[in-house]
Design a protein around this motif. Sequence first.
Motif, PDB file in Angstrom:
ATOM      1  N   ASN A  99       0.816  -1.214   0.000  1.00  7.90           N
ATOM      2  CA  ASN A  99       0.000   0.000   0.000  1.00  7.90           C
ATOM      3  C   ASN A  99       0.851   1.265   0.000  1.00  7.90           C
ATOM      4  O   ASN A  99       0.581   2.223  -0.729  1.00  7.90           O
ATOM      5  CB  ASN A  99      -0.917  -0.027   1.226  1.00  7.90           C
ATOM      6  CG  ASN A  99      -1.957   1.080   1.182  1.00  7.90           C
ATOM      7  OD1 ASN A  99      -2.214   1.669   0.144  1.00  7.90           O
ATOM      8  ND2 ASN A  99      -2.556   1.348   2.325  1.00  7.90           N
ATOM      9  N   ILE A 100       1.919   1.254   0.801  1.00  6.94           N
ATOM     10  CA  ILE A 100       2.756   2.453   0.903  1.00  6.94           C
ATOM     11  C   ILE A 100       3.447   2.754  -0.431  1.00  6.94           C
ATOM     12  O   ILE A 100       3.612   3.916  -0.821  1.00  6.94           O
ATOM     13  CB  ILE A 100       3.790   2.279   2.033  1.00  6.94           C
ATOM     14  CG1 ILE A 100       4.528   3.578   2.304  1.00  6.94           C
ATOM     15  CG2 ILE A 100       4.767   1.159   1.731  1.00  6.94           C
ATOM     16  CD1 ILE A 100       5.415   3.505   3.517  1.00  6.94           C
ATOM     17  N   LEU A 101       3.826   1.715  -1.177  1.00  6.02           N
ATOM     18  CA  LEU A 101       4.472   1.915  -2.474  1.00  6.02           C
ATOM     19  C   LEU A 101       3.462   2.416  -3.512  1.00  6.02           C
ATOM     20  O   LEU A 101       3.793   3.269  -4.348  1.00  6.02           O
ATOM     21  CB  LEU A 101       5.119   0.608  -2.943  1.00  6.02           C
ATOM     22  CG  LEU A 101       5.910   0.681  -4.260  1.00  6.02           C
ATOM     23  CD1 LEU A 101       7.005   1.743  -4.172  1.00  6.02           C
ATOM     24  CD2 LEU A 101       6.507  -0.675  -4.586  1.00  6.02           C
ATOM     25  N   GLN A 102       2.244   1.891  -3.456  1.00  2.00           N
ATOM     26  CA  GLN A 102       1.215   2.368  -4.381  1.00  2.00           C
ATOM     27  C   GLN A 102       0.927   3.856  -4.154  1.00  2.00           C
ATOM     28  O   GLN A 102       0.761   4.627  -5.113  1.00  2.00           O
ATOM     29  CB  GLN A 102      -0.070   1.549  -4.206  1.00  2.00           C
ATOM     30  CG  GLN A 102       0.071   0.088  -4.631  1.00  2.00           C
ATOM     31  CD  GLN A 102      -1.239  -0.666  -4.567  1.00  2.00           C
ATOM     32  OE1 GLN A 102      -2.294  -0.099  -4.859  1.00  2.00           O
ATOM     33  NE2 GLN A 102      -1.182  -1.931  -4.189  1.00  2.00           N
ATOM     34  N   ASP A 103       0.864   4.272  -2.893  1.00  2.00           N
ATOM     35  CA  ASP A 103       0.647   5.689  -2.596  1.00  2.00           C
ATOM     36  C   ASP A 103       1.794   6.540  -3.145  1.00  2.00           C
ATOM     37  O   ASP A 103       1.569   7.648  -3.669  1.00  2.00           O
ATOM     38  CB  ASP A 103       0.535   5.900  -1.087  1.00  2.00           C
ATOM     39  CG  ASP A 103      -0.745   5.302  -0.516  1.00  2.00           C
ATOM     40  OD1 ASP A 103      -1.668   5.029  -1.315  1.00  2.00           O
ATOM     41  OD2 ASP A 103      -0.814   5.104   0.710  1.00  2.00           O
ATOM     42  N   THR A 104       3.009   6.014  -3.040  1.00  2.62           N
ATOM     43  CA  THR A 104       4.157   6.754  -3.559  1.00  2.62           C
ATOM     44  C   THR A 104       4.062   6.928  -5.074  1.00  2.62           C
ATOM     45  O   THR A 104       4.356   8.010  -5.619  1.00  2.62           O
ATOM     46  CB  THR A 104       5.456   6.013  -3.206  1.00  2.62           C
ATOM     47  OG1 THR A 104       5.529   5.862  -1.781  1.00  2.62           O
ATOM     48  CG2 THR A 104       6.668   6.789  -3.681  1.00  2.62           C
ATOM     49  N   ILE A 105       3.667   5.895  -5.777  1.00  3.47           N
ATOM     50  CA  ILE A 105       3.526   5.971  -7.247  1.00  3.47           C
ATOM     51  C   ILE A 105       2.463   6.996  -7.619  1.00  3.47           C
ATOM     52  O   ILE A 105       2.644   7.825  -8.531  1.00  3.47           O
ATOM     53  CB  ILE A 105       3.186   4.587  -7.820  1.00  3.47           C
ATOM     54  CG1 ILE A 105       4.362   3.628  -7.621  1.00  3.47           C
ATOM     55  CG2 ILE A 105       2.825   4.688  -9.303  1.00  3.47           C
ATOM     56  CD1 ILE A 105       4.043   2.188  -7.991  1.00  3.47           C
ATOM     57  N   ILE A 106       1.334   6.967  -6.922  1.00  2.70           N
ATOM     58  CA  ILE A 106       0.241   7.902  -7.225  1.00  2.70           C
ATOM     59  C   ILE A 106       0.699   9.342  -6.999  1.00  2.70           C
ATOM     60  O   ILE A 106       0.476  10.231  -7.842  1.00  2.70           O
ATOM     61  CB  ILE A 106      -0.993   7.575  -6.358  1.00  2.70           C
ATOM     62  CG1 ILE A 106      -1.594   6.223  -6.787  1.00  2.70           C
ATOM     63  CG2 ILE A 106      -2.042   8.677  -6.473  1.00  2.70           C
ATOM     64  CD1 ILE A 106      -2.682   5.728  -5.859  1.00  2.70           C
ATOM     65  N   ILE A 107       1.355   9.590  -5.861  1.00  5.46           N
ATOM     66  CA  ILE A 107       1.804  10.955  -5.563  1.00  5.46           C
ATOM     67  C   ILE A 107       2.862  11.412  -6.563  1.00  5.46           C
ATOM     68  O   ILE A 107       2.855  12.563  -7.031  1.00  5.46           O
ATOM     69  CB  ILE A 107       2.350  11.021  -4.118  1.00  5.46           C
ATOM     70  CG1 ILE A 107       1.210  10.790  -3.121  1.00  5.46           C
ATOM     71  CG2 ILE A 107       3.023  12.350  -3.848  1.00  5.46           C
ATOM     72  CD1 ILE A 107       1.668  10.646  -1.687  1.00  5.46           C
ATOM     73  N   GLY A 108       3.786  10.498  -6.906  1.00  3.72           N
ATOM     74  CA  GLY A 108       4.816  10.858  -7.876  1.00  3.72           C
ATOM     75  C   GLY A 108       4.234  11.226  -9.225  1.00  3.72           C
ATOM     76  O   GLY A 108       4.621  12.246  -9.840  1.00  3.72           O
TER      77      GLY A 108
END
Length: 486
Positions: A99-108
Motif C-alpha cells: 500500500n505504501i508503495l502504491q501511494d508513492t507511485i500515485i503521488i509521484g
Amino acid sequence: MTDFALRMALGIGVILVAVLIRAASINRLIRRKLRISFLLAAVYVLGTAVLHYTGLSAANAVRIQSVIELCFALAVINIVVITAINPLREDRVPERFPNILQDTIIIGLFFVVATLVMQEKFLTTSAVGAVVIGFALQDTLGNTFAGLAIQVEKPFRVGHWIRVASHEGQVSEVTWRATRLRTKTGNMVILPNSMLSKEAIVNYSQPAVPTRLEVEVGVSYSVSPDRVKSALLEAAGNVSMALREPSPDAVLVSFGPSAIVYRVRFWVEDFGRDAAARDQMQSAIYYALRRHGYEIPFPIQVEIPRQEAPESASSRTRRIDSILAPLELFAPLTEEQRHALAAGALERIYGKGERIVRQGDAGGSMFVIRCGRVRVVENAAGELAVVEAGGYIGEMSLLTGQPRSATVEALEECELVELTSEALRDIALANPDVVQRIGSVVSARQAAIERHRAVAVAGQPASTEAQRPLLARIQEFLRLPRLIGE
C-alpha cells in the motif's frame, strides 16, 4: 460540444468508471481508494458548474480552475494505478506493490502531471514549498523514505519475528512513519523507520519459518562424549516442540572447569514459543541424564560438602523389597526370593509426557510404579488404563519376552522400579514352582485386559501367540527345564 459540456462529461465519466469498478471488485483496497477518485471527480464536476453558472472574477476563476483540474488529474491517476496494480477479483495486495508503495507511485505521477499542467508557476511554488517543508519535517520525511525502502526491499513482513538492536518482537504493522513490534510479554514497541534503516535487523522467520534454538548443559568428565550425545538425542526425541526434520543434534562445545559442556541444537516451528521449547528440552535433558546416571556437576566455584553417606547395597535392596512386598504378583515369592529379585532391580525416573515404553518395542522387563501415574495406550483400543503408584506394568514382557503390547506414558513425574527377566530366571531355576504360581496371577490379570480390549475393538481375534499356554511361553523365554506341568 461546448467546453463546459465536455468538462462535465469527463467528470461524470470518471465518476461512473469509479462506481462500476468498485461494484465489480471484491478487493477492499480498491473499493476503499476508489472513494477518493469518486469524491475528487465530484469536486471537479461541482467546480465546473460553479465556474459556468456564477460570475466570478477572472483571478478567482483561474484559482478554482487550477484546483479542480488538479482534482481531476489525481482522480484519474488514482483509478489507473490501483486498477492496474491490484487484482479485481481477489482480496489481496500484491507482494511487490504494498500500500505504501502504491501511494508513492500515485503521488509521484500526480506531481509530474501537476508540474506539466501548472508549468513554471507550479514549479516555482513547489520548489519554495519543498525547501520550507523539508526543513520543518526532516525527521518525518526521513521516517517516510525509510518506510518506503523497507516496503521495497522487504527485509521482513507483518507476522515475522525480528530483532532490532535490543528490541525483539513480532511485526504487527508497518506504516509510513514507524514499525510496530509486539513483544513476547505482550507489550507494543514502536520503532521509527529511520532507526530500522540504520540498525542491523535479525529476521528469525526467514529464509524459512523453522528456527534453530540451542540449549547447553555440562556433564561430568567421567562419562564419554559418545554416551552423553546419545542420551541428549534421546532427550530431544521426547520434546514435542522440536521438529524431526531438520533433526536435532548434539555437539561438544568446550571443556569447562567442572564439566564437559555440550550443546543441543534443535528446530522449532514457532519462534514465538522459544521459551516453552527451551523449557521442554532442558527438562527432557535433566530426566534423560538422571536415568542414565550421568552427573550434571555443580560449578567448581561452589563448594557443597556432602554429609550423607552413600546408600549401601543391603539398604537399597530392603528399600526396593518394601515396594515389591505389597504386590499380589510377588505374593508367591518367599522373602529371600523377593530380596534376590530386588537386588537386581533398576531405578528409573521419567518426566511428565515422556514415553516409558512404546508399543511394538522388544520386551524383557516390567515396571513397578513407586510414585506418580502412567497411562497405558494401545493403538487399536485407545487408552486401556491409568496406573497409579503401587501398580505395575509390563509383566507379560518380563515373563514371556513378548513385544510391548501398548505404549506407556508418564502423566506426571514418575519414579519406577524396573525388574529384568534375568533376575527372575535365576529365581525360577532354583525354585521352578515359583513360575507356576506367578503365572496364575498374571493369567487372571491378562484375562481382564483382554475383556477390555474386546469391548474397545469389537471383532478383533486374539493373536496366535496369546492363545498359547502362558506357562509354556514363560518356560521357553526364561529357558527353563520343562518340568512344570509335565
